[in-house]
Each structure stands twice: as structure tokens, then as C-alpha cells.
Design an enzyme around this catalytic site. Structure first.
Site, PDB file in Angstrom:
ATOM      1  N   ARG A   1      33.439  -6.946 -94.547  1.00 26.89           N
ATOM      2  CA  ARG A   1      33.304  -8.361 -94.223  1.00 26.89           C
ATOM      3  C   ARG A   1      34.616  -9.018 -93.792  1.00 26.89           C
ATOM      4  NH1 ARG A   1      29.239  -7.376 -97.116  1.00 26.89           N
ATOM      5  NH2 ARG A   1      30.729  -6.133 -98.257  1.00 26.89           N
ATOM      6  N   THR A   2      35.671  -8.792 -94.550  1.00 26.16           N
ATOM      7  CA  THR A   2      36.903  -9.532 -94.270  1.00 26.16           C
ATOM      8  C   THR A   2      37.436  -9.155 -92.891  1.00 26.16           C
ATOM      9  OG1 THR A   2      37.346  -9.536 -96.636  1.00 26.16           O
ATOM     10  CG2 THR A   2      39.163 -10.152 -95.209  1.00 26.16           C
TER      11      THR A   2
ATOM     12  N   LYS B   1      53.658   8.571 -91.584  1.00 23.30           N
ATOM     13  CA  LYS B   1      54.915   9.295 -91.314  1.00 23.30           C
ATOM     14  C   LYS B   1      56.046   8.731 -92.152  1.00 23.30           C
ATOM     15  CE  LYS B   1      53.781   9.742 -86.386  1.00 23.30           C
ATOM     16  NZ  LYS B   1      54.237   9.314 -85.059  1.00 23.30           N
TER      17      LYS B   1
ATOM     18  N   ARG C   1      45.704  -6.314 -95.433  1.00 24.21           N
ATOM     19  CA  ARG C   1      45.163  -5.971 -96.757  1.00 24.21           C
ATOM     20  C   ARG C   1      45.889  -4.723 -97.220  1.00 24.21           C
ATOM     21  NH1 ARG C   1      38.882  -5.503 -98.333  1.00 24.21           N
ATOM     22  NH2 ARG C   1      39.221  -7.753 -98.473  1.00 24.21           N
TER      23      ARG C   1
ATOM     24  N   HIS D   1      43.315 -13.060-102.949  1.00 25.15           N
ATOM     25  CA  HIS D   1      42.433 -12.906-101.786  1.00 25.15           C
ATOM     26  C   HIS D   1      42.075 -14.325-101.324  1.00 25.15           C
ATOM     27  CE1 HIS D   1      39.644 -11.442 -98.958  1.00 25.15           C
ATOM     28  NE2 HIS D   1      38.921 -10.624 -99.693  1.00 25.15           N
TER      29      HIS D   1
END
Ligand code: NCD
Length: 321
Positions: A58-59, A87, A108, A136
Site C-alpha cells: 500500500r505505502t 555491494k 522505508r 510511520h
């Protein structure tokens, strides 16, 4: 008041006036989206970068949808395993580069504080889409938007927060802002998943009242205006055995809903696993899908404000809302 050029790491950094202004603009965005032929949005020469180091549906998709609806474009770090992070590139270096490739970054990350670190390195606005169990903020804005639409107010409400209150970052962002707005809270969780002391104190500082705590969902329903259900955060448990102990500890079904107040809406940041049965979806008090849908206008409003696209104080800007 201007949000132009700002980051969004925690809602603590935004005043109630700024939050209300953002939600008001989200209402206008939602109204424009609902028009049959939205004429409000024209092509926009701006790019949003999504950098997700943790899973998301969703986000990430609602941020992309929001930017596209605004007429802009998105670029996406598809799979971290395929990026230079694998890396050994530092987050700061990745953010320096993303600042050259985009006008706003959504991040995120599993690590608490990662979004703040990203914002430090980036030269464009950074939006925190979840940093570990800490914050959040755009989910909290989406929750407030849904709550205000259903209840017509954001103050004087009694809210139940239920589930994994220890690990759920959506609750950690939502509870303090609900307290600042003048709402009362009751925390419903097994002792091992209770809201940590730092958040209880933050809520008390913000609203003057410490939330009540209980393990009993049915017993906490009386007088609630909103019940905020959350998922037991499997990925934050030290072992599968530990998770198994709490999996399914709360289940909101038709029987529990029959004991709940008529005016009590149910929100959930989603994804749900077992904590709300599908029976409840048809209950008029279930508001979690419309809540998730509201994530698009809310994120449109946020992007527009951070990028300075909205006309403020008569100055000519991209959108005249
Ligand atoms: C939440 C999250 O990622 O914290 N999901 C979301 O963004 N809607 C809630 C969760 O995963 O339980």
C-alpha cells in the site's frame, strides 16, 4: 506556515495547524479525483523516488499512484538486492545520488532512525515511509484522514489501540498525535506486546493523560469511537516460536462486533492477517479499505506541499487549491 522543502520524518515535527492544513488539502485532492474528468492536474515535471528496503504494498503503490495522479513521474529502487546497497554502498551515498535523480524521496528501512539519516544526506525532501518500529507518519496521516471523514472530528474521541503495540510503528506514530489533538486512548495488548514506556510517556506529555491498559478486547469496547486493530509484527520477533505464542491472540469477528458500540468504526493499517475476519468487512463500521484508499489523496497533498506546488498567499504556483 509553509511545508515547502521540508522533510517528514516524524509527525512530532509538524504542528497541529500544519497537519490540519494537509488533511484539508487531501480533502480537496479527493474531491478533484472524484470528478469524472479531473481537470485539476496537468503534467508535472517532477520525479518521486521510492527507496524501499523493507516490503510494502500500500505505502509504495499509493505514493506512486499519488505522484502519477499529480501529473508527475516516479522512479523506484525495485529490489534492494539488485541495488548498490548489496555491494556495501552507504545509505548516505545512495541518498546523495537519489537527490540528483529525483525531487522527493520516499524511504522505508528496517533500521530505526534511517529516514532521519537519509534526510541528513539528501538535498531534496525525504518522506519516512517506516523506519523499523519507530515511525510511520504518512500512515498516521492516512488514519487521521479516515477517522475525520467518518467521525467528523479529530478531538474528544475515545480510541482503542489493539494488537502488537510493542512493535507496530503505525501505533507509535498515531498515538502521540491523537493525544496532541485531545483524544483519550486505551491500549489493548498482551503484556509482552504492550505499548513501550517511552510511548506511554510521550502520549501523557502530549495529551496530559496516560492511556489505560488492558489485555481484554471485549471488555474494552464500551464507549469506543474507534478501534485501531494491528497485525502481530511477525518479522520483529526473535524466533518463529515466539511469534507462534501471540499469533491470532486477538480476532475481531462478528461476535465481538455484536458487543461493540454502534458508532465505533474499525480501522487497520493493513495488511491484516488473522486479526479481523472477512465477516467484519460487510459491517458498516468497518472502514479499513476506505482508509487505505484515502492514502492516495493524503500522499498527493503531502507531495504537493513539500514540493511547493500549491498556491500559497496569492503567489502563482502549480495548483490553485
Ligand atoms: C504497516 C507497516 O508497514 O508498518 N503497513 C502499512 O504501511 N500499511 C503495518 C503493518 O505492516 O502491519
Amino acid at each position: 506556515m509553509s511545508l515547502t522543502g521540508r522533510d517528514l520524518i516524524s509527525l512530532d515535527d509538524y504542528s497541529l495547524e500544519e497537519i490540519t492544513c494537509l488533511l484539508d488539502l487531501a480533502e480537496k485532492m479527493a474531491a478533484a479525483l472524484a470528478e469524472e474528468e479531473p481537470s485539476t492536474f496537468t503534467p508535472l515535471d517532477r520525479i518521486l523516488a521510492t527507496c524501499f528496503y523493507e516490503p510494502s504494498t500500500r505505502t509504495r503503490m499509493s505514493f506512486a499512484s499519488a505522484m502519477l495522479r499529480l501529473g508527475g513521474s516516479t522512479i523506484c529502487m525495485q529490489d534492494v538486492k539488485m541495488s548498490s546497497a548489496s555491494k556495501g554502498e552507504s545509505l548516505a551515498d545512495t541518498m546523495r545520488m537519489m537527490s540528483a535523480y529525483s525531487d522527493v524521496i520516499v524511504i522505508r528501512h528496517a533500521q530505526e532512525g534511517a529516514a532521519a539519516e537519509a534526510a541528513e544526506a539528501a538535498s531534496v525532501p525525504v518522506i519516512n515511509a517506516g523506519d523499523g518500529t519507530r515511525n510511520h507518519p504518512t500512515q498516521a496521516l492516512t488514519d487521521l484522514f479516515a477517522l475525520r471523514r467518518r467521525k467528523g472530528t479529530l478531538q474528544g474521541l475515545k480510541v482503542g489501540l489493539c494488537g502488537d503495540l510493542k512493535n507496530g510503528r503505525t501505533v507509535h506514530s498515531l498515538a502521540p498525535v491523537l493525544a496532541r489533538l485531545g483524544n483519550e486512548m486505551v491500549c489493548i495488548a498482551p503484556q509482552a506486546l504492550a505499548l513501550p514506556e517511552e510511548y506511554l510517556e510521550e502520549v501523557e506529555r502530549a495529551g496530559g493523560k496516560r492511556p489505560a491498559e488492558t489485555e481484554d478486547l471485549a471488555g474494552a469496547l464500551a464507549g469506543l469511537d474507534m478501534l485501531y486493530m494491528t497485525r502481530i509484527q511477525q518479522e520483529r520477533f526473535p524466533s518463529p516460536e515466539e511469534y507462534e505464542k501471540y499469533k491470532g491472540v486477538y480476532m475481531l469477528d462478528a461476535t465481538v462486533m455484536a458487543q461493540a458500540p454502534e458508532g465505533m468504526i474499525v480501522l487497520h493499517p493493513l495488511p491484516r492477517v488473522a486479526e479481523i475476519t472477512e465477516q467484519v468487512d460487510a459491517d458498516p463500521r468497518a472502514a479499513y479499505f476506505e482508509q487505505a484508499a484515502g492514502g492516495v489523496p493524503v500522499r498527493m497533498a503531502l507531495i504537493a506541499l513539500l514540493l511547493g506546488l500549491v498556491e500559497e498567499g496569492g503567489g502563482k504556483k502549480k495548483y490553485a487549491f
